[in-house]
Write a protein that holds these residues in place. Structure first.
Motif, PDB file in Angstrom:
ATOM      1  N   LEU A  13      55.647 -32.905 147.456  1.00 19.31           N
ATOM      2  CA  LEU A  13      54.973 -32.399 148.649  1.00 19.31           C
ATOM      3  C   LEU A  13      55.626 -31.082 149.028  1.00 19.31           C
ATOM      4  O   LEU A  13      56.852 -31.010 149.206  1.00 19.31           O
ATOM      5  CB  LEU A  13      55.103 -33.390 149.805  1.00 19.31           C
ATOM      6  CG  LEU A  13      54.614 -32.910 151.181  1.00 19.31           C
ATOM      7  CD1 LEU A  13      53.110 -32.628 151.163  1.00 19.31           C
ATOM      8  CD2 LEU A  13      54.965 -33.932 152.271  1.00 19.31           C
ATOM      9  N   LEU A  15      55.778 -28.332 151.912  1.00 15.80           N
ATOM     10  CA  LEU A  15      55.470 -28.034 153.309  1.00 15.80           C
ATOM     11  C   LEU A  15      55.818 -26.581 153.593  1.00 15.80           C
ATOM     12  O   LEU A  15      56.950 -26.150 153.326  1.00 15.80           O
ATOM     13  CB  LEU A  15      56.259 -28.948 154.243  1.00 15.80           C
ATOM     14  CG  LEU A  15      55.964 -30.451 154.149  1.00 15.80           C
ATOM     15  CD1 LEU A  15      56.887 -31.231 155.082  1.00 15.80           C
ATOM     16  CD2 LEU A  15      54.505 -30.737 154.480  1.00 15.80           C
ATOM     17  N   GLU A  45      51.171 -31.313 146.117  1.00 14.61           N
ATOM     18  CA  GLU A  45      50.317 -31.124 147.293  1.00 14.61           C
ATOM     19  C   GLU A  45      50.973 -30.102 148.206  1.00 14.61           C
ATOM     20  O   GLU A  45      52.157 -30.232 148.534  1.00 14.61           O
ATOM     21  CB  GLU A  45      50.116 -32.429 148.048  1.00 14.61           C
ATOM     22  CG  GLU A  45      49.239 -32.273 149.287  1.00 14.61           C
ATOM     23  CD  GLU A  45      49.082 -33.554 150.098  1.00 14.61           C
ATOM     24  OE1 GLU A  45      48.398 -33.504 151.137  1.00 14.61           O
ATOM     25  OE2 GLU A  45      49.672 -34.576 149.692  1.00 14.61           O
ATOM     26  N   ARG A  47      50.907 -28.217 151.895  1.00 12.54           N
ATOM     27  CA  ARG A  47      50.397 -28.304 153.265  1.00 12.54           C
ATOM     28  C   ARG A  47      51.075 -27.261 154.140  1.00 12.54           C
ATOM     29  O   ARG A  47      52.295 -27.058 154.038  1.00 12.54           O
ATOM     30  CB  ARG A  47      50.652 -29.685 153.898  1.00 12.54           C
ATOM     31  CG  ARG A  47      49.992 -30.860 153.211  1.00 12.54           C
ATOM     32  CD  ARG A  47      50.293 -32.129 153.989  1.00 12.54           C
ATOM     33  NE  ARG A  47      49.890 -33.321 153.265  1.00 12.54           N
ATOM     34  CZ  ARG A  47      50.132 -34.563 153.669  1.00 12.54           C
ATOM     35  NH1 ARG A  47      50.796 -34.765 154.814  1.00 12.54           N
ATOM     36  NH2 ARG A  47      49.737 -35.589 152.953  1.00 12.54           N
ATOM     37  N   THR A  49      52.352 -26.432 157.867  1.00 10.85           N
ATOM     38  CA  THR A  49      52.746 -27.237 159.014  1.00 10.85           C
ATOM     39  C   THR A  49      52.462 -26.501 160.322  1.00 10.85           C
ATOM     40  O   THR A  49      52.460 -25.274 160.364  1.00 10.85           O
ATOM     41  CB  THR A  49      54.242 -27.581 158.955  1.00 10.85           C
ATOM     42  OG1 THR A  49      54.999 -26.375 159.130  1.00 10.85           O
ATOM     43  CG2 THR A  49      54.603 -28.200 157.618  1.00 10.85           C
ATOM     44  N   ASP A  54      54.538 -32.106 163.234  1.00 11.82           N
ATOM     45  CA  ASP A  54      53.542 -32.163 162.166  1.00 11.82           C
ATOM     46  C   ASP A  54      54.217 -32.322 160.814  1.00 11.82           C
ATOM     47  O   ASP A  54      53.770 -33.105 159.961  1.00 11.82           O
ATOM     48  CB  ASP A  54      52.687 -30.899 162.201  1.00 11.82           C
ATOM     49  CG  ASP A  54      51.627 -30.875 161.117  1.00 11.82           C
ATOM     50  OD1 ASP A  54      50.897 -31.880 160.981  1.00 11.82           O
ATOM     51  OD2 ASP A  54      51.525 -29.863 160.402  1.00 11.82           O
ATOM     52  N   ALA A  55      55.301 -31.588 160.589  1.00 13.91           N
ATOM     53  CA  ALA A  55      56.028 -31.697 159.327  1.00 13.91           C
ATOM     54  C   ALA A  55      56.597 -33.099 159.141  1.00 13.91           C
ATOM     55  O   ALA A  55      56.517 -33.678 158.051  1.00 13.91           O
ATOM     56  CB  ALA A  55      57.145 -30.658 159.278  1.00 13.91           C
ATOM     57  N   SER A  58      53.921 -35.503 158.174  1.00 12.97           N
ATOM     58  CA  SER A  58      53.547 -35.318 156.767  1.00 12.97           C
ATOM     59  C   SER A  58      54.550 -36.008 155.849  1.00 12.97           C
ATOM     60  O   SER A  58      54.163 -36.642 154.855  1.00 12.97           O
ATOM     61  CB  SER A  58      53.460 -33.836 156.425  1.00 12.97           C
ATOM     62  OG  SER A  58      52.413 -33.202 157.133  1.00 12.97           O
ATOM     63  N   GLY A  61      54.178 -39.810 156.030  1.00 17.76           N
ATOM     64  CA  GLY A  61      52.931 -40.306 155.448  1.00 17.76           C
ATOM     65  C   GLY A  61      52.782 -40.049 153.965  1.00 17.76           C
ATOM     66  O   GLY A  61      51.809 -40.508 153.349  1.00 17.76           O
ATOM     67  N   ALA A  62      53.740 -39.346 153.371  1.00 18.38           N
ATOM     68  CA  ALA A  62      53.584 -38.932 151.978  1.00 18.38           C
ATOM     69  C   ALA A  62      54.166 -39.969 151.016  1.00 18.38           C
ATOM     70  O   ALA A  62      55.215 -40.562 151.276  1.00 18.38           O
ATOM     71  CB  ALA A  62      54.264 -37.587 151.753  1.00 18.38           C
ATOM     72  N   VAL A  67      60.357 -33.590 148.549  1.00 14.42           N
ATOM     73  CA  VAL A  67      59.699 -32.707 149.510  1.00 14.42           C
ATOM     74  C   VAL A  67      60.326 -31.328 149.387  1.00 14.42           C
ATOM     75  O   VAL A  67      61.548 -31.187 149.482  1.00 14.42           O
ATOM     76  CB  VAL A  67      59.842 -33.220 150.954  1.00 14.42           C
ATOM     77  CG1 VAL A  67      59.179 -32.254 151.930  1.00 14.42           C
ATOM     78  CG2 VAL A  67      59.246 -34.617 151.093  1.00 14.42           C
ATOM     79  N   CYS A  79      62.911 -30.889 159.683  1.00 11.98           N
ATOM     80  CA  CYS A  79      62.459 -31.959 158.787  1.00 11.98           C
ATOM     81  C   CYS A  79      63.564 -32.955 158.458  1.00 11.98           C
ATOM     82  O   CYS A  79      63.303 -33.982 157.806  1.00 11.98           O
ATOM     83  CB  CYS A  79      61.935 -31.357 157.481  1.00 11.98           C
ATOM     84  SG  CYS A  79      60.485 -30.301 157.642  1.00 11.98           S
TER      85      CYS A  79
END
Length: 302
Positions: A13, A15, A45, A47, A49, A54-55, A58, A61-62, A67, A79
Motif C-alpha cells: 500500500l 500512501l 495500491e 492512495r 491521503t 485518513d491515513a 487506510s 483497512g488494508a 506500507v 501513521c
C-alpha cells in the motif's frame, strides 16, 4: 539486526500526501517506482491521503505486507500508531522538505527507497512516545517550535531546500528563554534554556544531527538544551550543533536516557514532534525500543 523479507511479500500500500506530489520530477519518479514494482510482481495500491486520520484508516483497512508512505516527517509520524497497531513494516518515500527519517534510515532518494522495497531488507527501530503520540525524529520546545511555526507552506514553496535556514533566521529574531526542570531516568537537573530537543532518531531539522552517537535503534533518547545566548554566540556554535557535537561547549547541556520528564516555567509551553504540535509542558517522553519494522537499503548500517 536487519533481515531480508520473504519473497512472497508482494502486497504494498502506497500512501501519498498530495501536497508532496507536486513537481514533475517527484511525480515521475513515484510513477516509475510503482511501475517497476508491478513489473517485478508486486500488487501495488496507491492512495492519496487527506490527513493522519485518513491515513490511519487506510492502514487499518488494508490487507498488505508493507506500507510505503510518501511525504514529510510529519506525514510518516502520523501513521506510526496505526502501523504499530497493525504490526506492519513500512517504507519511507522521501517526498517532504526535510526527510530526516529517511536520512536516519540511510535513504537518500525515491529511487533508492523503491530499490530497498524490492530488495526486502528490514530492521526494527525505535519510536518515542508522548502520551498517545508517537514520533520518529525529535520533540522540541523553545527555538525549535518557533522555527516550525516560521516554516509555513509559503516559505517551503518559495525557499525549497533553504526553507529551514529562512525559518531559523526568522525565529532567532524573537528568541525567548525559559526555566526547565528535567528528570532523566531518575536523575534531576535544573536549567535555563532557549531551545530544548529530545531526539529518538539521528537527524532533525533538515539534516542536523541530534547527537553524534545517536541512532534510531539504540534504545535511547538523546537530549540537548541551549543555554540563553546571543546571536553571535549561536552562530559560533552552529557547526557543532549541525554535527551533534554538543559536548564541545559548556553553553550546551546534553544527556541521554530511556525516559525524560520536562517541566517548564512558564508552564504550558508548546511541544512539537516531527514538526507537528503534540503537547504542552509538563510532558513525559519515553523510548519504545524496536517497536516497529522499517525497510532499509542493503547498504545501511543500522
Amino acid at each position: 539486526m536487519p533481515h531480508a523479507s520473504n519473497p512472497a511479500d508482494k502486497q504494498l500500500l502506497v500512501l501519498i500526501n498530495p501536497a508532496s506530489r507536486s513537481g514533475g520530477d517527484r511525480a515521475d519518479q513515484l510513477d516509475a517506482g510503482v511501475s517497476q514494482l508491478r513489473e517485478a510482481g508486486w500488487s501495488v495500491e496507491v492512495r492519496e491521503t487527506c490527513g493522519p486520520e485518513d491515513a490511519a484508516a487506510s492502514i487499518h483497512g488494508a490487507r498488505v505486507d508493507i506500507v510505503a508512505i510518501g511525504g514529510g516527517d510529519g506525514t510518516v509520524s502520523g501513521c506510526a500508531r496505526a502501523l504499530v497497531e497493525r504490526g506492519l513494516p513500512f517504507a519511507v518515500l522521501p517526498m517532504g522538505t526535510a526527510n530526516d527519517l529517511a536520512r536516519s534510515l540511510g535513504i537518500e532518494s525515491l529511487e533508492q527507497s523503491f530499490e530497498a522495497i524490492r530488495d526486502g531488507r528490514k530492521t526494527r527501530i525505535d519510536l518515542a512516545q508522548i502520551g498517545d503520540e508517537y514520533f520518529f525524529n525529535v520533540a522540541n520546545l523553545g527555538l525549535g517550535v518557533q522555527v516550525t511555526e516560521a516554516l509555513t507552506p509559503d516559505v517551503k514553496r518559495r525557499w525549497g531546500v533553504f526553507s529551514y535556514l529562512k525559518a531559523v533566521s526568522e525565529a532567532l529574531t524573537r528568541r525567548n528563554q525559559f526555566k526547565v526542570r528535567l528528570e532523566i531516568d531518575g536523575r534531576k537537573f535544573r536549567l535555563r534554556s532557549m531551545q530544548l530537543a529530545v531526539g529518538n532518531g539521528r537527524f532533525y531539522g533538515g539534516g542536523n544531527v541530534v547527537h553524534e552517537e545517536a541512532t534510531i535503534s539504540d534504545s535511547r533518547l538523546h537530549l540537548y538544551s541551549l543555554k540563553p545566548q546571543g546571536l553571535l554566540e549561536l552562530l559560533s556554535l552552529a557547526p557543532f550543533i549541525r554535527l551533534g557535537q554538543h559536548r564541545v561547549s559548556q553553553r550546551i547541556f546534553t544527556e541521554s536516557g530511556a525516559e525524560v520528564h520536562i517541566e517548564t516555567s512558564p508552564p504550558g509551553m508548546a511541544v512539537h514532534a516531527d514538526g507537528e504540535p503534540v503537547a504542552k509542558t509538563p510532558v513525559s517522553i519515553r523510548v519504545v525500543a524496536g517497536v516497529i519494522e522499517a525497510v532499509v537499503p542493503s547498504s545501511a548500517s543500522m
